[in-house]
Scaffold this motif. Structure first.
Motif: not given
Length: 143
Positions: A40-54
């Motif tokens: 699980f990758y918790p959501n929140g302010e300042g959090k980033t996630f590159d779905m394409d790379y993942y």
């Protein structure tokens, strides 16, 4: 039968034979007794996630490290919370469906540094991991 008609029939037959049966394979499904590793990758302010790379790099890399113990994996992108207007509690959830928890733990332990070092390429989120045993799989309305 003319040569052109015969040739056309051969070409058509060859074309049909060329279609791979991958489209006919049933979708992978969880089964009772399998284990599900959820990241699980918790959501929140300042959090980033590159779905394409993942999707294209990280998960296939980890899947390869897990070897034959891995039945299949899935990637879920958070789009909403309890209601469509609520923020998704998780940016993403990665799931590995495995048959042997000890083999999974061993593979991850042997490759921990490689796996953790890759985090910086797609996220600044500290993941939360849960391993569950699948106890029941239901398909309402289907026999």
């Amino acid at each position: 039968m003319s040569n052109i008609t015969f040739f056309s029939l051969i070409l058509a037959f060859t074309g049909f034979m060329g279609f791979k049966s991958t489209q006919l394979k049933p979708a992978p499904t969880p089964e009772v007794g399998m284990f599900k590793v959820e990241i699980f990758y918790p959501n929140g302010e300042g959090k980033t996630f590159d779905m394409d790379y993942y999707e294209k790099k990280h998960m296939p890399m980890v899947a390869a490290l897990l070897g034959e113990n891995l039945e299949f994996y899935e990637i879920n992108k958070g789009v909403a919370g309890r209601t469509p207007n609520d923020q998704a509690p998780f940016v993403a959830i990665g799931c590995f469906y495995i048959t042997d928890v000890a083999a999974y733990s061993n593979a991850v332990a042997q490759n921990r540094d490689v796996i953790v070092a890759d985090f910086k390429n797609y996220t600044n989120i500290q993941p939360v991991i849960q391993i569950s045993k699948i106890e029941h799989v239901g398909y309402p309305g289907k026999k």
